[in-house]
Design an enzyme around this catalytic site. Structure first.
Site, short mmCIF file in Angstrom:
data_model
loop_
_atom_site.label_atom_id
_atom_site.label_comp_id
_atom_site.label_asym_id
_atom_site.label_seq_id
_atom_site.Cartn_x
_atom_site.Cartn_y
_atom_site.Cartn_z
N TYR A 150 29.17 15.16 32.32
CA TYR A 150 30.06 15.76 33.56
C TYR A 150 29.95 14.55 34.38
O TYR A 150 28.88 13.84 34.85
CB TYR A 150 29.77 16.91 33.93
CG TYR A 150 30.43 17.13 35.53
CD1 TYR A 150 31.68 17.92 35.24
CD2 TYR A 150 29.88 16.80 36.39
CE1 TYR A 150 32.51 18.11 36.50
CE2 TYR A 150 30.45 17.00 37.74
CZ TYR A 150 31.82 17.72 37.53
OH TYR A 150 32.38 17.69 38.88
N LYS A 183 24.77 12.92 46.12
CA LYS A 183 24.08 14.17 46.29
C LYS A 183 23.02 14.09 47.19
O LYS A 183 22.77 13.97 48.62
CB LYS A 183 23.92 14.95 45.15
CG LYS A 183 25.11 15.34 44.32
CD LYS A 183 24.53 16.33 43.21
CE LYS A 183 25.89 16.91 42.46
NZ LYS A 183 26.61 17.85 43.13
N TYR A 211 36.30 25.94 41.94
CA TYR A 211 36.40 26.67 40.74
C TYR A 211 36.61 28.15 40.97
O TYR A 211 35.91 28.87 40.39
CB TYR A 211 35.15 26.50 40.05
CG TYR A 211 34.72 24.93 39.95
CD1 TYR A 211 35.58 24.17 39.02
CD2 TYR A 211 33.62 24.49 40.57
CE1 TYR A 211 35.20 22.64 38.88
CE2 TYR A 211 33.39 23.12 40.42
CZ TYR A 211 34.22 22.34 39.67
OH TYR A 211 33.88 20.86 39.56
N ASP A 228 25.25 7.38 35.58
CA ASP A 228 25.44 8.32 36.64
C ASP A 228 24.22 9.16 37.00
O ASP A 228 23.75 9.98 36.28
CB ASP A 228 26.45 9.30 36.03
CG ASP A 228 26.87 10.23 36.97
OD1 ASP A 228 26.54 10.40 38.22
OD2 ASP A 228 28.07 11.12 36.77
#
Length: 430
Positions: free
Chosen positions: A146, A280, A18, A251
């Site tokens: 997201y 993660k 990003y 998710d």
């Protein structure tokens, strides 16, 4: 090229996430990391208030995790998983079954969180195809969500306000409903038009013969805005999905392994998903790894269809080094009183971030488990936060309107106080 410093080479040749390569902004060279601290090339130590994008739950270079990785490296760093297996994969699988929802009994190891979502979506489509519903190849989701940066995962991120709206014309068109309006901690409104279920039912019924699954982040929407919503929405979504033959995917890549104050955000509700995505914190942030878990109904459904085999197989699937790291990280998590530690972090953040509510430019302050958020009334700059990092001794990376932290669980009260002070400073200055 040999005359360039490390940072100069980085800014001329390496592309960061990003980031505009023509205006890369302040970037720090990290030489070492241990516990909650990053040590820069000039000797500056910064508290990693981001847990290195939410994954370094137990701190950097945790001795038990690194020891497991060293031991595994000496024996079997990698071997293909096609037709072969190994102890780290089996041992990790046993541990996952101990701590995850009871109905999720089948484990597919993946390379990263985004890939875990891709696998879940492929699994849902192949399941529907096996049941004789080849037209069910689309997905429903809620806005402000997201789910990752890979291609199919991008299609279920918010198409207007999300990071991937640029690709809207190229991505599969999915079915979006408003984000759940009832906030966590508030009373659940029974009126379906007020709690969001009327629109969800309408969308799922209308697209029933096209939709393979409903995918969402349970309770906490992460990168979509750090929004915490009422878990009853998930209980009712499960009921509607069951009525219509639509699978339910959670998710939990960002929320899993204690981050919300529960072992999984799924624990806030009374139902379990058909498929769950984990990543993660799975390895304590020590190496990239993820998994997708499902129930016997989905697994056997896929196996009973044509071609019977699940059509996915990454080269580094079930990498033994990553499996060993993940098993060690989960052992570290479950051997400690993580629930009390996260509750203490939450209580301290709630107290120390409260003054931000009085700032004119602050829209909201909210805390859940090991997640602390100051939401501003305008977008804030990560570059401006980085410019203040050395002075504060804290590395924070805001996104959108949010100045937030997900500190490592080993963060001491003094270190956490330094983080919250840094957040308040950014809220006043940015």
């Amino acid at each position: 090229m040999r005359d360039l410093t490390q940072l100069e080479f980085d800014q001329h040749h390496l592309w960061h996430p990003y980031t505009n390569v023509t205006k890369p902004g302040p970037t720090f060279v990290v030489k070492e990391a241990e516990g909650v601290h990053l040590t820069l090339d000039d000797g500056t130590r910064l508290i990693d208030a981001m847990s290195s994008w939410w994954c370094m739950m137990h701190g950097h270079r945790h001795p038990e995790i690194t020891r497991a990785m060293h031991d595994q490296l000496d024996r079997l760093p990698h071997v293909m998983f096609g037709g072969l297996t190994h102890d780290p994969a089996v041992d990790l699988g046993r541990k996952l079954l101990e701590i995850t929802p009871d109905t999720l009994t089948r484990i597919f190891y993946c390379d990263s969180g985004s890939v875990s979502v891709e696998v879940a979506m492929k699994m849902a489509v192949q399941y529907q195809h096996a049941l004789g519903h080849p037209g069910r190849s689309e997905f429903a989701t809620v806005r402000s969500g997201y789910h990752g940066d890979t291609w199919k995962a991008m299609s279920v991120c918010d198409p207007d306000t999300g990071m991937h709206h640029l690709f809207q014309g190229a991505l599969s068109v999915q079915h979006f409903v408003p984000r759940p309006p009832a906030v966590l901690g508030q009373d659940w409104p029974e009126d379906p038009s007020a709690n969001g279920l009327a629109e969800l039912r309408r969308t799922l019924e209308t697209g029933q013969h096209k939709i393979a699954a409903l995918i969402l982040e349970p309770v906490v929407q992460g990168t979509g805005g750090m929004y915490f919503y009422h878990p009853e929405y998930l209980n009712q979504a499960r009921r509607i999905c069951d009525e219509l033959g639509i699978l339910l995917i959670f998710d939990e890549i960002a929320t899993g392994f204690g981050r919300t104050g529960e072992l999984f955000a799924t624990s806030f509700c009374n139902v379990e998903p058909d498929i769950i995505c984990l990543g993660k914190g799975l390895t304590g942030g020590h190496i990239s790894f993820a998994c997708t878990m499902t129930n016997d109904r989905v697994a056997k459904g896929v196996g009973g269809g044509n071609p019977g085999i699940f059509m996915h197989g990454p080269t580094y699937m079930a990498n033994p080094l990553a499996c060993a790291a993940a098993k060690a990280a989960l052992d570290v998590l479950t051997a400690q009183d993580w629930r009390t530690r996260v509750a203490d972090i939450a209580a301290q953040m709630a107290t120390e971030l409260a003054p931000a509510r009085d700032l004119e430019n602050v829209a909201d302050v909210r805390v859940l488990g090991g997640i602390g958020v100051i939401e501003m009334k305008y977008r804030v700059s990560a570059d401006d936060a980085h410019a203040r990092a050395k002075d504060m001794g804290v590395f924070l990376r805001p996104f959108g309107k949010n100045i937030y932290t997900m500190p490592p669980f080993i963060t001491t009260p003094d270190e956490l106080g330094q983080i919250t002070a840094g957040m308040l400073r950014l809220a006043r200055e940015l």
